[in-house]
Write an enzyme that holds these catalytic residues in place. Structure first.
Site, PDB file in Angstrom:
ATOM      1  N   ASN A 246     -44.925 -38.755 -37.202  1.00 52.56           N
ATOM      2  CA  ASN A 246     -43.949 -38.032 -38.010  1.00 52.56           C
ATOM      3  C   ASN A 246     -42.924 -38.977 -38.613  1.00 52.56           C
ATOM      4  O   ASN A 246     -42.506 -39.936 -37.983  1.00 52.56           O
ATOM      5  CB  ASN A 246     -43.244 -36.969 -37.163  1.00 52.56           C
ATOM      6  CG  ASN A 246     -44.214 -35.915 -36.690  1.00 52.56           C
ATOM      7  OD1 ASN A 246     -45.316 -35.812 -37.220  1.00 52.56           O
ATOM      8  ND2 ASN A 246     -43.837 -35.146 -35.694  1.00 52.56           N
TER       9      ASN A 246
ATOM     10  N   ASP B  98     -40.137 -37.532 -39.884  1.00 49.41           N
ATOM     11  CA  ASP B  98     -38.983 -36.633 -40.023  1.00 49.41           C
ATOM     12  C   ASP B  98     -37.748 -37.040 -39.220  1.00 49.41           C
ATOM     13  O   ASP B  98     -36.670 -36.474 -39.396  1.00 49.41           O
ATOM     14  CB  ASP B  98     -39.383 -35.192 -39.656  1.00 49.41           C
ATOM     15  CG  ASP B  98     -39.974 -35.069 -38.238  1.00 49.41           C
ATOM     16  OD1 ASP B  98     -39.566 -35.827 -37.343  1.00 49.41           O
ATOM     17  OD2 ASP B  98     -40.838 -34.189 -38.049  1.00 49.41           O
TER      18      ASP B  98
ATOM     19  N   HIS C 190     -45.855 -44.286 -38.815  1.00 50.60           N
ATOM     20  CA  HIS C 190     -45.952 -43.972 -40.241  1.00 50.60           C
ATOM     21  C   HIS C 190     -44.600 -44.076 -40.939  1.00 50.60           C
ATOM     22  O   HIS C 190     -44.445 -43.602 -42.057  1.00 50.60           O
ATOM     23  CB  HIS C 190     -46.550 -42.576 -40.448  1.00 50.60           C
ATOM     24  CG  HIS C 190     -47.997 -42.490 -40.049  1.00 50.60           C
ATOM     25  ND1 HIS C 190     -48.699 -41.305 -39.999  1.00 50.60           N
ATOM     26  CD2 HIS C 190     -48.883 -43.462 -39.686  1.00 50.60           C
ATOM     27  CE1 HIS C 190     -49.947 -41.550 -39.611  1.00 50.60           C
ATOM     28  NE2 HIS C 190     -50.077 -42.849 -39.405  1.00 50.60           N
TER      29      HIS C 190
ATOM     30  N   CYS D 184     -38.126 -52.457 -50.606  1.00 47.48           N
ATOM     31  CA  CYS D 184     -38.462 -52.814 -51.990  1.00 47.48           C
ATOM     32  C   CYS D 184     -39.954 -52.586 -52.239  1.00 47.48           C
ATOM     33  O   CYS D 184     -40.785 -53.045 -51.455  1.00 47.48           O
ATOM     34  CB  CYS D 184     -38.104 -54.282 -52.240  1.00 47.48           C
ATOM     35  SG  CYS D 184     -38.599 -54.830 -53.883  1.00 47.48           S
TER      36      CYS D 184
ATOM     37  N   GLY E 283     -49.964 -31.747 -31.361  1.00 49.54           N
ATOM     38  CA  GLY E 283     -49.791 -31.317 -32.753  1.00 49.54           C
ATOM     39  C   GLY E 283     -50.302 -32.276 -33.806  1.00 49.54           C
ATOM     40  O   GLY E 283     -49.623 -32.543 -34.784  1.00 49.54           O
TER      41      GLY E 283
ATOM     42  N   SER F 132     -53.910 -33.304 -36.216  1.00 50.30           N
ATOM     43  CA  SER F 132     -55.279 -32.961 -36.583  1.00 50.30           C
ATOM     44  C   SER F 132     -56.189 -34.185 -36.542  1.00 50.30           C
ATOM     45  O   SER F 132     -57.374 -34.079 -36.828  1.00 50.30           O
ATOM     46  CB  SER F 132     -55.303 -32.343 -37.984  1.00 50.30           C
ATOM     47  OG  SER F 132     -54.939 -33.316 -38.932  1.00 50.30           O
TER      48      SER F 132
END
Ligand code: NAD
Ligand code: ZN
Length: 280
Positions: free
Chosen positions: A112, A114, A131, A139, A220, A222
């Site tokens: 995530n 977030d 990620h 940059c 959670g 896939s």
């Protein structure tokens, strides 16, 4: 009310808790779904540019950014405003409590971007954001190299409230630039047409954690991206019990059963408090 765990799962968790090895947790977009952040497989995934609808897998690419940086930035600023409005849920909280109980015997790898694990209180050194993070930029021309010191937070004056469909204004076009070379800044996230990288995303270190694990808890996801897939396969080949918590069947369900773990179908926020309590 906390979920009651089946006896087999309870034993697996208690055995892992008694060992002196690590509990490794791997999370995906599903853990944040109950905080109100849509997964990529959800219905709100698509995005309109001009008259065309795009899927996230087309937009979260270097190719799309090179072709239409302003539109891709507008998509990210909208997603970032959704993330900032969201609050961590009971599943994020349960992982913080587990970390408090286990200390260095705990590590959390997340797909995530977030930032909810951080905001819930997970510590930066045991959190592997493989990620990236939607609050960070770097940059796009890589003028400062590809190290973590190339990262910068999004400029504070960019609005946290970014409605769907709002275009970049002149101010944002000026602010979303690299302060050294003047090229476009880009979101510090791993795009679908890019490779994992140790320096920017600690990907090799994240994979190496499997060697120290007594249990892998997968929540959670896939399983569409390579590094999470490798983590699960490596754990399975070492016969480390895998416990999967997912709303639907996942490609990892079979590994959960083959390793003597468990395939729990349900919501992360409902199951993680009970699972983490047993691991503490
Ligand atoms: P995904 O969208 O491919 O899959 C989400 C999985 O979670 C599905 O299998 C679904 O059944 C399950 N799920 C949905 N709600 C759940 C709940 N309440 N409890 C438990 N499981 C639930 O997500 P992914 O596998 O993480 O891959 C998507 C990619 O997109 C990743 O690379 C990620 O970086 C990015 N992404 C991130 C966010 C975020 O940061 N919150 C959101 C969307 C996409
Ligand atoms: Zn630059």
């Amino acid at each position: 009310m906390e979920k009651e765990l089946p006896p087999g799962l309870r034993e697996t968790l208690e055995r892992a808790a008694r060992s002196n090895r690590m509990v490794l947790v791997l999370t995906g977009a599903g853990i944040s779904a109950e905080s109100g952040i849509p997964t990529f497989r959800g219905e709100e995934g698509y995005w309109k540019v001009g008259s065309r609808n795009y899927q996230p897998e087309e937009l979260a690419t270097r190719k799309a950014f090179t072709k239409m940086p302003e539109e891709i930035w507008a998509w990210y600023l909208h997603r970032r405003s959704v993330c900032r409005r969201a609050e961590p849920n009971a599943a994020h909280g349960a992982l913080v409590d587990l970390e408090t109980a286990l200390g260095d015997r705990f590590a959390l790898v997340t797909q995530n971007v977030d930032g909810l694990h951080r905001r819930a209180g997970s510590s930066a050194e045991r959190l592997f954001e493989i990620h990236g993070n939607i609050e960070l930029t770097r940059c796009s021309e890589e003028c400062t190299g590809a190290g973590r010191d190339a990262l910068a937070p999004l400029p504070a004056s960019i609005s946290l409230d970014w409605p769907r469909g709002k275009a970049l204004g002149e101010e944002e076009k000026r602010l979303l630039r690299c302060s050294r070379c003047g090229g476009w800044a880009r979101p510090h996230v791993l795009w679908f047409d890019e490779y994992y990288d140790e320096e920017l995303f600690r990907s090799r270190s994240a994979l190496a954690l499997v060697e120290e694990a007594s249990l892998l808890l997968v929540v959670g996801t896939s399983g569409q991206t390579t590094l999470p897939f490798q983590i699960v396969l490596r754990a399975a080949s070492r016969r480390i019990p895998i416990v999967v918590v997912n709303l639907d069947e996942s490609p990892f369900s079979e590994h959960a059963l083959a390793t003597g773990g468990a395939d729990v179908r349900g919501k992360a926020a409902e199951w993680l408090p009970a699972i983490c309590a047993r691991l503490s």
